[in-house]
Design a protein around this motif. Structure first.
Motif, PDB file in Angstrom:
ATOM      1  N   MET A   1      46.921  27.935  46.034  1.00 35.24           N
ATOM      2  CA  MET A   1      46.171  29.048  45.599  1.00 35.24           C
ATOM      3  C   MET A   1      45.607  30.315  45.742  1.00 35.24           C
ATOM      4  O   MET A   1      45.754  30.575  47.092  1.00 35.24           O
ATOM      5  N   ASP A   2      45.518  31.179  44.746  1.00 35.05           N
ATOM      6  CA  ASP A   2      44.674  32.662  44.919  1.00 35.05           C
ATOM      7  C   ASP A   2      43.212  32.191  45.028  1.00 35.05           C
ATOM      8  O   ASP A   2      42.467  31.787  43.817  1.00 35.05           O
ATOM      9  N   PHE A   3      42.810  33.464  45.212  1.00 25.50           N
ATOM     10  CA  PHE A   3      41.411  32.943  44.973  1.00 25.50           C
ATOM     11  C   PHE A   3      40.643  34.290  45.520  1.00 25.50           C
ATOM     12  O   PHE A   3      41.617  35.361  46.301  1.00 25.50           O
ATOM     13  N   GLY A   4      39.549  35.277  44.574  1.00 30.08           N
ATOM     14  CA  GLY A   4      39.259  36.484  44.496  1.00 30.08           C
ATOM     15  C   GLY A   4      38.112  36.432  43.808  1.00 30.08           C
ATOM     16  O   GLY A   4      38.130  35.123  43.193  1.00 30.08           O
ATOM     17  N   ARG A   5      37.699  37.346  43.948  1.00 30.68           N
ATOM     18  CA  ARG A   5      36.177  37.575  44.062  1.00 30.68           C
ATOM     19  C   ARG A   5      35.651  39.340  43.041  1.00 30.68           C
ATOM     20  O   ARG A   5      36.366  39.884  43.688  1.00 30.68           O
ATOM     21  N   ILE A   6      34.921  38.722  41.659  1.00 32.57           N
ATOM     22  CA  ILE A   6      34.707  39.821  41.222  1.00 32.57           C
ATOM     23  C   ILE A   6      33.204  39.803  40.460  1.00 32.57           C
ATOM     24  O   ILE A   6      32.775  38.876  40.210  1.00 32.57           O
ATOM     25  N   THR A   7      31.842  40.930  40.377  1.00 31.88           N
ATOM     26  CA  THR A   7      30.671  40.881  40.295  1.00 31.88           C
ATOM     27  C   THR A   7      31.282  41.715  39.099  1.00 31.88           C
ATOM     28  O   THR A   7      31.765  42.679  39.038  1.00 31.88           O
ATOM     29  N   LEU A   8      30.715  41.308  37.629  1.00 29.48           N
ATOM     30  CA  LEU A   8      31.114  41.446  36.362  1.00 29.48           C
ATOM     31  C   LEU A   8      29.652  42.549  36.144  1.00 29.48           C
ATOM     32  O   LEU A   8      29.819  43.616  35.671  1.00 29.48           O
ATOM     33  N   SER A   9      28.275  42.027  36.730  1.00 25.94           N
ATOM     34  CA  SER A   9      27.009  42.359  36.456  1.00 25.94           C
ATOM     35  C   SER A   9      26.054  41.608  37.727  1.00 25.94           C
ATOM     36  O   SER A   9      26.578  41.524  38.235  1.00 25.94           O
ATOM     37  N   GLU A  10      24.685  42.973  37.778  1.00 27.33           N
ATOM     38  CA  GLU A  10      24.193  42.250  38.741  1.00 27.33           C
ATOM     39  C   GLU A  10      23.417  40.995  38.456  1.00 27.33           C
ATOM     40  O   GLU A  10      22.847  39.845  39.275  1.00 27.33           O
ATOM     41  N   ARG A  11      23.940  39.733  37.605  1.00 26.89           N
ATOM     42  CA  ARG A  11      24.013  39.114  36.760  1.00 26.89           C
ATOM     43  C   ARG A  11      24.928  38.078  36.779  1.00 26.89           C
ATOM     44  O   ARG A  11      24.612  36.668  36.680  1.00 26.89           O
ATOM     45  N   LEU A  12      25.923  38.233  37.320  1.00 31.42           N
ATOM     46  CA  LEU A  12      27.308  37.971  37.384  1.00 31.42           C
ATOM     47  C   LEU A  12      27.899  37.755  38.017  1.00 31.42           C
ATOM     48  O   LEU A  12      28.911  39.115  38.434  1.00 31.42           O
ATOM     49  N   ILE A  13      28.489  37.163  38.686  1.00 33.80           N
ATOM     50  CA  ILE A  13      29.591  36.944  39.254  1.00 33.80           C
ATOM     51  C   ILE A  13      30.846  35.930  39.815  1.00 33.80           C
ATOM     52  O   ILE A  13      30.585  34.505  39.020  1.00 33.80           O
ATOM     53  N   LEU A  14      32.356  36.916  39.291  1.00 35.96           N
ATOM     54  CA  LEU A  14      33.081  35.486  39.104  1.00 35.96           C
ATOM     55  C   LEU A  14      34.032  35.453  39.959  1.00 35.96           C
ATOM     56  O   LEU A  14      34.534  36.115  41.262  1.00 35.96           O
ATOM     57  N   TYR A  15      34.367  33.900  40.460  1.00 33.94           N
ATOM     58  CA  TYR A  15      35.046  33.358  41.645  1.00 33.94           C
ATOM     59  C   TYR A  15      36.189  32.580  41.255  1.00 33.94           C
ATOM     60  O   TYR A  15      36.249  32.011  39.627  1.00 33.94           O
ATOM     61  N   LEU A  16      37.131  33.448  41.039  1.00 32.81           N
ATOM     62  CA  LEU A  16      38.511  33.063  40.336  1.00 32.81           C
ATOM     63  C   LEU A  16      40.247  32.789  41.686  1.00 32.81           C
ATOM     64  O   LEU A  16      40.218  33.007  42.699  1.00 32.81           O
ATOM     65  N   PHE A  17      40.565  31.330  41.017  1.00 31.85           N
ATOM     66  CA  PHE A  17      41.377  30.517  41.201  1.00 31.85           C
ATOM     67  C   PHE A  17      42.384  30.568  39.919  1.00 31.85           C
ATOM     68  O   PHE A  17      42.411  30.387  39.652  1.00 31.85           O
ATOM     69  N   GLY A  18      43.406  31.154  41.296  1.00 30.87           N
ATOM     70  CA  GLY A  18      44.997  31.279  40.509  1.00 30.87           C
ATOM     71  C   GLY A  18      45.713  29.878  40.633  1.00 30.87           C
ATOM     72  O   GLY A  18      45.224  29.634  41.967  1.00 30.87           O
ATOM     73  N   THR A  19      45.864  29.591  40.223  1.00 28.22           N
ATOM     74  CA  THR A  19      47.258  27.925  40.326  1.00 28.22           C
ATOM     75  C   THR A  19      48.135  28.295  40.373  1.00 28.22           C
ATOM     76  O   THR A  19      48.877  29.347  40.019  1.00 28.22           O
ATOM     77  N   PRO A  20      48.989  27.536  41.398  1.00 28.47           N
ATOM     78  CA  PRO A  20      50.210  27.545  40.966  1.00 28.47           C
ATOM     79  C   PRO A  20      50.891  27.550  39.856  1.00 28.47           C
ATOM     80  O   PRO A  20      50.492  26.198  39.386  1.00 28.47           O
ATOM     81  N   GLY A  21      52.263  28.219  39.899  1.00 35.20           N
ATOM     82  CA  GLY A  21      52.605  27.624  38.070  1.00 35.20           C
ATOM     83  C   GLY A  21      54.127  27.010  38.338  1.00 35.20           C
ATOM     84  O   GLY A  21      54.155  26.456  37.089  1.00 35.20           O
ATOM     85  N   GLN A  22      54.353  26.229  39.135  1.00 34.49           N
ATOM     86  CA  GLN A  22      55.360  25.254  39.376  1.00 34.49           C
ATOM     87  C   GLN A  22      55.379  24.292  38.993  1.00 34.49           C
ATOM     88  O   GLN A  22      54.025  23.724  39.143  1.00 34.49           O
ATOM     89  N   ASP A  23      55.896  22.880  38.039  1.00 32.81           N
ATOM     90  CA  ASP A  23      55.757  21.747  37.982  1.00 32.81           C
ATOM     91  C   ASP A  23      55.369  20.747  39.251  1.00 32.81           C
ATOM     92  O   ASP A  23      54.342  19.968  39.262  1.00 32.81           O
ATOM     93  N   ARG A  24      55.718  21.404  39.883  1.00 30.31           N
ATOM     94  CA  ARG A  24      55.567  20.206  41.355  1.00 30.31           C
ATOM     95  C   ARG A  24      54.704  20.615  42.581  1.00 30.31           C
ATOM     96  O   ARG A  24      54.211  19.682  43.123  1.00 30.31           O
TER      97      ARG A  24
END
Length: 199
Positions: free
Chosen positions: A67-90
């Motif tokens: 997976m990929d993982f990152g974080r972004i604060t959209l506002s003082e009230r909201l933080i997004l934790y991002l999880f990128g999924t693998p793309g291959q079928d396996r």
């Protein structure tokens, strides 16, 4: 008596970034993340020949294996934790675990290989997880409108389709903001429907 300013505690939200192989998931997470993103990229080897479909992305030399993982604060009230999924079928067996607790998902699409995002669309529709389509506009991609892509993917009318360039931070942020608005809109509609039924 002194009054202390109320502390705003940000609300953490888990978001998935999904889509086919080579569509730009790692790039999106990396471009918007305010922390150094965690990436589990490995070199493509001869062992992947015949297993991973690299048609249309022949120049790609690495792939996400967990997976990929990152974080972004959209506002003082909201933080997004991002999880990128693998793309291959396996690696799709990992999706259930990654999706646990997620509030919504971005499905990235590539107009050169639009069918690659069908499995992700089907997965989130079956799971009932809100999602939007982010069309990553590659330089040699096809120039389709959002409406044309929505029709090709047979999406319901309420699912947003947004054109983007995931290499650009502001474009990636707009994709994530669109998803958050979509999730809030769905929740508001559900509450209104429940209140109308109970009333």
């Amino acid at each position: 008596m002194d009054s202390k300013p109320s502390e705003t505690v940000p609300y953490p939200v888990k978001i998935l970034v999904a889509g086919g192989f080579g569509v730009g998931k790692t790039t999106l997470v990396g471009s918007v993340s305010e922390i150094r993103p965690l990436q589990t990229e490995e070199l493509l080897t001869e062992q992947s020949v015949g297993v991973d479909d690299t048609s249309g992305v022949e120049r790609k030399t690495t792939t996400t294996v967990a997976m990929d993982f990152g974080r972004i604060t959209l506002s003082e009230r909201l933080i997004l934790y991002l999880f990128g999924t693998p793309g291959q079928d396996r690696f799709w067996f990992m999706w259930d675990e990654l999706a646990e607790g997620a509030l919504g998902a971005v499905v990235l699409a590539d107009t050169r290989r639009l069918a690659e995002c069908f499995p992700a669309v089907d997965y989130f529709e079956r799971r009932g997880l809100p999602f939007i389509i982010g069309v990553n506009c590659f330089d040699d991609g096809y120039d389709y409108s959002g409406d044309e892509i929505a029709a090709a993917l047979d999406l319901s009318e309420d699912i947003p389709v947004i054109l983007c360039d995931v290499r650009q931070r502001e474009s990636g942020k707009e994709v994530l903001t669109t998803l958050v608005r979509h999730v809030i809109g769905r929740q508001t509609a559900k509450r209104a429907a429940a209140e109308a039924t109970s009333g």
